[in-house]
Design an enzyme around this catalytic site. Structure first.
Site, PDB file in Angstrom:
ATOM      1  CG  ASP A 174      53.520   8.043 -19.408  1.00 58.68           C
ATOM      2  OD1 ASP A 174      52.807   9.010 -19.097  1.00 58.68           O
ATOM      3  OD2 ASP A 174      53.891   7.844 -20.579  1.00 58.68           O
ATOM      4  CB  SER A 175      49.791   6.635 -21.635  1.00 63.81           C
ATOM      5  OG  SER A 175      50.619   7.658 -22.137  1.00 63.81           O
ATOM      6  CB  CYS A 230      50.207   9.422 -17.508  1.00 63.12           C
ATOM      7  SG  CYS A 230      49.078   9.698 -18.871  1.00 63.12           S
ATOM      8  CD  GLU A 245      54.352   7.679 -28.841  1.00 64.12           C
ATOM      9  OE1 GLU A 245      54.445   6.532 -29.307  1.00 64.12           O
ATOM     10  OE2 GLU A 245      54.381   7.935 -27.625  1.00 64.12           O
ATOM     11  CB  CYS A 273      51.125  16.205 -22.892  1.00 63.70           C
ATOM     12  SG  CYS A 273      51.463  14.693 -23.816  1.00 63.70           S
ATOM     13  CG  HIS A 275      54.624  12.374 -25.820  1.00 64.69           C
ATOM     14  ND1 HIS A 275      53.967  11.681 -24.849  1.00 64.69           N
ATOM     15  CD2 HIS A 275      54.912  11.475 -26.796  1.00 64.69           C
ATOM     16  CE1 HIS A 275      53.847  10.409 -25.229  1.00 64.69           C
ATOM     17  NE2 HIS A 275      54.411  10.266 -26.400  1.00 64.69           N
TER      18      HIS A 275
HETATM   19  N1  DGL Z   1      51.373  10.433 -21.223  1.00 65.03           N
HETATM   20  C1  DGL Z   1      50.282  11.196 -21.766  1.00 65.03           C
HETATM   21  C2  DGL Z   1      50.055  12.445 -20.918  1.00 65.03           C
HETATM   22  O1  DGL Z   1      50.964  12.922 -20.275  1.00 65.03           O
HETATM   23  C3  DGL Z   1      50.509  11.635 -23.191  1.00 65.03           C
HETATM   24  C4  DGL Z   1      50.452  10.598 -24.265  1.00 65.03           C
HETATM   25  C5  DGL Z   1      49.135   9.891 -24.449  1.00 65.03           C
HETATM   26  O2  DGL Z   1      48.176  10.482 -24.966  1.00 65.03           O
HETATM   27  O3  DGL Z   1      49.121   8.730 -24.057  1.00 65.03           O
HETATM   28  O4  DGL Z   1      48.977  12.960 -20.901  1.00 65.03           O
END
Ligand code: DGL
Length: 288
Positions: free
Chosen positions: A6-7, A69, A151, A181, A183
């Site tokens: 993931d990011s 992600c 965050e 997303c 989050h």
């Molecule tokens: N993990 C990213 C997603 O699911 C969200 C957070 C980011 O923008 O890095 O798209």
């Protein structure tokens, strides 16, 4: 060992469901927290980051990777699969987009909404996957403020409720909203205050689909001892403490990984890519 990429922190919400569904397996989670957020980045930068991250997971011994992600899954999954999982390859990379689309089509009786990052929305990959399943009544809304609010730990704040309500105004008329997303599951309470639609967290569906996939591909069954290893590109202590909020449990010690021999260059590309972006095996021309 199954790799999960993931990011940054958000994929830990997906990992939670994966581990719950397959507690005896070994997992290696890589959060590219030093370079997050990904959601506003251009497609070619995402391809570069995604290549580095999956290569790291393969080098660490994973044969199977789940891209948790949504941004990477929507933009780069096809490229990653073509590059690393071609005919004869003993490696596989799975994403979150198709499970999300399938779950939404099963749930809806009308219009589906997609709430996601800017890059996920502009890729239109979820719209494409929903159309392949015969569903064309879809509207999307990019919500670039929401991941940073989570965050910051402000998911239960007045600011979060106001931002969610504002974004959801543009998804009026939807009976199902894909939380596109990683989050957003943490914002469920704030989001529920702004809509009567069903909020679909793709995490449980991704875990269920992975279980089906493993049953159909016994050659990828590496057993396991229930071990979780965590790597990140950002600050490790922040990742461990902050990450537990996303994972819903304490995380083990986190190992720091960095980009080595990196280079910066001006990249010349034609136009702004939409949907899955596939690059030929030769890198695109670089200047500078
Ligand atoms: N993990 C990213 C997603 O699911 C969200 C957070 C980011 O923008 O890095 O798209």
């Amino acid at each position: 060992m199954i790799g999960v990429y993931d990011s940054g922190f958000g994929g830990l919400t997906v990992l939670r469901h994966l581990v719950d569904a397959q507690p005896a397996r070994d997992w290696l989670y890589l959060g590219d927290s030093g370079r997050a957020p990904y959601g506003g980045r251009d497609a070619h930068t995402l391809l570069d980051f995604a290549e580095q991250c999956v290569e790291h997971l393969f080098d660490a011994g994973c044969r199977l990777i789940v891209v948790a992600c949504h941004t990477v899954s929507c933009v780069a999954l096809r490229h990653l699969q073509q590059r690393y999982c071609g005919p004869g390859s003993k490696r596989r990379i799975l994403g979150v987009t198709i499970p999300a689309a399938e779950a939404a089509v099963r749930t809806t009786r009308g219009r589906i909404g997609v709430l996601a990052t800017q890059r996920t929305v502009s890729s239109r990959t979820l719209v494409t996957e929903l159309a392949k399943l015969g569903h064309r009544d879809v509207i999307q809304r990019a919500a670039p403020l929401l991941a940073p609010l989570v965050e910051e730990g402000w998911e239960r704040s007045e600011i979060a409720r106001a931002a969610c309500a504002r974004y959801l105004e543009d998804l009026r008329g939807c009976d199902t909203i894909i939380l596109g997303c990683t989050h957003y599951p943490l914002l469920r309470e704030a989001l529920e205050g702004g809509t009567d639609a069903r909020l679909l967290d793709p995490g449980p569906e991704v875990a269920a689909r992975l279980g089906d996939w493993l049953a159909r591909h016994p050659g990828f069954d590496d057993g396991g001892t229930g071990r979780l290893t965590v790597h990140c590109t950002g600050d490790v202590e922040t990742f461990r403490t902050h990450g537990s909020r996303f994972f819903g449990a304490a995380l083990p010690d986190v190992r720091h990984v960095v980009e080595a021999q990196s280079a910066l260059a001006s990249l010349v590309v034609d136009g702004s890519p939409v949907g899955q972006v596939v690059r030929p095996s030769q890198p695109p021309p670089r200047m500078g």
